[in-house]
Write a protein that holds these residues in place. Structure first.
Motif, PDB file in Angstrom:
ATOM      1  N   UNK A 117       0.821  -1.206   0.000  1.00 37.66           N
ATOM      2  CA  UNK A 117       0.000   0.000   0.000  1.00 37.66           C
ATOM      3  C   UNK A 117       0.861   1.265   0.000  1.00 37.66           C
ATOM      4  N   UNK A 118       2.156   1.123   0.343  1.00 37.10           N
ATOM      5  CA  UNK A 118       3.077   2.262   0.351  1.00 37.10           C
ATOM      6  C   UNK A 118       3.705   2.530  -1.010  1.00 37.10           C
ATOM      7  N   UNK A 119       3.505   1.624  -1.967  1.00 41.61           N
ATOM      8  CA  UNK A 119       4.214   1.727  -3.245  1.00 41.61           C
ATOM      9  C   UNK A 119       3.987   3.071  -3.929  1.00 41.61           C
ATOM     10  N   UNK A 120       2.758   3.532  -3.983  1.00 40.78           N
ATOM     11  CA  UNK A 120       2.472   4.823  -4.638  1.00 40.78           C
ATOM     12  C   UNK A 120       3.239   5.955  -3.957  1.00 40.78           C
ATOM     13  N   UNK A 121       3.318   5.943  -2.622  1.00 40.22           N
ATOM     14  CA  UNK A 121       4.067   6.977  -1.903  1.00 40.22           C
ATOM     15  C   UNK A 121       5.556   6.902  -2.212  1.00 40.22           C
ATOM     16  N   UNK A 122       6.095   5.692  -2.292  1.00 43.30           N
ATOM     17  CA  UNK A 122       7.518   5.512  -2.597  1.00 43.30           C
ATOM     18  C   UNK A 122       7.814   6.028  -4.005  1.00 43.30           C
ATOM     19  N   UNK A 123       6.936   5.708  -4.948  1.00 46.42           N
ATOM     20  CA  UNK A 123       7.102   6.176  -6.328  1.00 46.42           C
ATOM     21  C   UNK A 123       7.029   7.705  -6.372  1.00 46.42           C
ATOM     22  N   UNK A 124       6.072   8.281  -5.656  1.00 50.18           N
ATOM     23  CA  UNK A 124       5.932   9.746  -5.645  1.00 50.18           C
ATOM     24  C   UNK A 124       7.139  10.415  -5.002  1.00 50.18           C
ATOM     25  N   UNK A 125       7.672   9.834  -3.926  1.00 48.57           N
ATOM     26  CA  UNK A 125       8.878  10.385  -3.296  1.00 48.57           C
ATOM     27  C   UNK A 125      10.039  10.394  -4.295  1.00 48.57           C
ATOM     28  N   UNK A 126      10.161   9.310  -5.049  1.00 45.20           N
ATOM     29  CA  UNK A 126      11.216   9.219  -6.056  1.00 45.20           C
ATOM     30  C   UNK A 126      11.021  10.299  -7.126  1.00 45.20           C
TER      31      UNK A 126
END
Length: 136
Positions: free
Chosen positions: A46-55
């Motif tokens: 569920x954190x994947x979208x946040x990790x992608x956005x941080x990148x």
């Protein structure tokens, strides 16, 4: 400080987008790697979208590519450097054709890692072998 799993994902995202576009195959490969590799055990999908956005935020900032790479490598234990390179190669190899920008990214990553040339060459050959298709 970035979590090592986030760092690996950041490097895969940069590898996939290094030729200015992330293909569907590259995105599916990243998701499949996260789903099946032991290094991602415990990662909250569920954190994947946040990790992608941080990148993406870091990439769009000053010295974007260097910032992402330096932060990611600072977060990785030395024993995961070969894993980081293998994941980057795996994502770029999925299209069976490496663009010049992808080759340049892999070269930059190799230069920042403390891996010997024999190790990186073995990783590259193994990825090509895994993605090869039957002729026809």
């Amino acid at each position: 400080m970035t979590h090592p799993q986030d760092a690996l994902i950041h490097l895969m995202i940069v590898a996939a987008s290094s030729d200015s576009s992330m293909t569907e195959r590259e995105l599916f490969r990243i998701q499949a790697l996260i789903d099946r590799l032991p290094v991602f055990e415990g990662f909250e999908k569920s954190r994947l979208a946040d990790v992608v956005n941080d990148c993406a935020d870091m990439l769009n900032g000053p010295d974007g590519l260097d910032t992402v790479m330096d932060n990611a490598l600072a977060a990785l234990p030395k024993k995961l450097e070969d894993t980081a390179y293998a994941l980057a190669v795996e994502v770029t190899a999925v299209d069976l054709r490496l663009e010049q920008e992808e080759l340049r990214f892999l070269e930059m990553l190799r230069d920042k890692l403390s891996l010997d040339r024999l190790t990186t060459a073995a990783i590259e050959v193994a990825a090509r072998a895994r993605h090869r298709r039957l002729p026809g």
